[in-house]
Motif scaffolding. Sequence first.
Motif, PDB file in Angstrom:
ATOM      1  N   ALA A 121     135.550  41.025  28.291  1.00 42.92           N
ATOM      2  CA  ALA A 121     134.387  40.178  27.984  1.00 42.92           C
ATOM      3  C   ALA A 121     134.837  38.769  27.597  1.00 42.92           C
ATOM      4  O   ALA A 121     134.249  37.765  28.026  1.00 42.92           O
ATOM      5  N   LEU A 122     135.908  38.679  26.805  1.00 39.56           N
ATOM      6  CA  LEU A 122     136.414  37.352  26.403  1.00 39.56           C
ATOM      7  C   LEU A 122     136.948  36.584  27.613  1.00 39.56           C
ATOM      8  O   LEU A 122     136.757  35.377  27.728  1.00 39.56           O
ATOM      9  N   ARG A 123     137.600  37.313  28.523  1.00 40.35           N
ATOM     10  CA  ARG A 123     138.090  36.665  29.746  1.00 40.35           C
ATOM     11  C   ARG A 123     136.936  36.124  30.583  1.00 40.35           C
ATOM     12  O   ARG A 123     136.992  35.030  31.117  1.00 40.35           O
ATOM     13  N   LEU A 124     135.851  36.915  30.651  1.00 40.07           N
ATOM     14  CA  LEU A 124     134.695  36.493  31.457  1.00 40.07           C
ATOM     15  C   LEU A 124     134.059  35.205  30.926  1.00 40.07           C
ATOM     16  O   LEU A 124     133.488  34.437  31.684  1.00 40.07           O
ATOM     17  N   VAL A 125     134.139  34.975  29.626  1.00 39.57           N
ATOM     18  CA  VAL A 125     133.596  33.720  29.082  1.00 39.57           C
ATOM     19  C   VAL A 125     134.699  32.662  28.931  1.00 39.57           C
ATOM     20  O   VAL A 125     134.534  31.665  28.233  1.00 39.57           O
ATOM     21  N   HIS A 126     135.814  32.901  29.588  1.00 38.21           N
ATOM     22  CA  HIS A 126     136.945  31.955  29.605  1.00 38.21           C
ATOM     23  C   HIS A 126     137.528  31.675  28.224  1.00 38.21           C
ATOM     24  O   HIS A 126     137.827  30.533  27.890  1.00 38.21           O
ATOM     25  N   LEU A 127     137.631  32.709  27.403  1.00 42.68           N
ATOM     26  CA  LEU A 127     138.317  32.551  26.119  1.00 42.68           C
ATOM     27  C   LEU A 127     139.587  33.410  26.156  1.00 42.68           C
ATOM     28  O   LEU A 127     139.528  34.589  26.477  1.00 42.68           O
TER      29      LEU A 127
END
Length: 242
Positions: A121-127
């Motif tokens: 999920a964090l990767r999907l929001v570019h974090l």
Amino acid sequence: MIEFKKIVKRFGDRTVLNGLSAVIREGEIVFILGTSGTGKSVLLKNLVGLLTPDEGEIWIDGEEVSKFSEEQYLPIRKKCGMVFQHPALFDSLTIFENVAFGLRRQYQFPEEVIKEKVLKALRLVHLRDVEDKLPAQVSYGMQKRVSLARTIALDPKILLFDEPTTGLDPVTTTAVNQLILDLSRSLKTTSIVVSHDMNCALSVADRIIVLDKGQIVAMGTPAELKKSEVPLVQDFLAEVLA
Ligand SMILES: Nc1ncnc2c1ncn2[C@@H]1O[C@H](COP(=O)(O)OP(=O)(O)OP(=O)(O)O)[C@@H](O)[C@H]1O
Ligand SMILES: [Mg+2]
């Protein structure tokens, strides 16, 4: 996927939603625009069962939900991921634990599954590389993305955003809008975005609904809205051109 049929919502003798009907198709991104106080947030709250309409029907994924009890609503809430206007993260929990919070509460996943879902999920929001930080250690724009990650970690079929870009600078606003577009397309969700911002709506929405005084005054694709003769729509468009 979602249908509002003649929704009426009153508070005391004030009618906030006045016979509103609309259909939102699966996979669509629909923006709801309107001036402050026209009932946009009230409409979203009716959808997720935080408020109940006085009249009318709400259909979600083939079920009429407006008269559902709290318990009947639980599976509906799992389908609908709501991203609130303010990030409202837990200050004392790390970003990892903030995103994991709903997963831990709603499901009994083993720790490695939770870890996988949170990092995805964090990767999907570019974090990246922020999971051990506390919310106060990252910017407001990043906190908004964390709150988005927290919602998408639960795999909702329907994503609801209440003013996702209010309070953000223009660059972050563009980034968040792009993110809403990318996520909705890649996760194949149906998305409703409440906004004041015609500019964002024109660039991201499949369709735009304009609310005024609890009623729909215009509904259509960005191209159709641009040709609208409705005064309120023209006011919104004037801001874009200004
Ligand atoms: N729980 C409530 N009890 C009484 N009145 C309410 C309640 N919730 C909302 N209202 C009223 O309903 C109207 C619509 O509110 P709503 O929050 O939906 O506006 P909005 O379109 O989201 O505005 P904004 O753009 O400022 O967020 C307002 O006049 C508000 O005062
Ligand atoms: Mg609102």
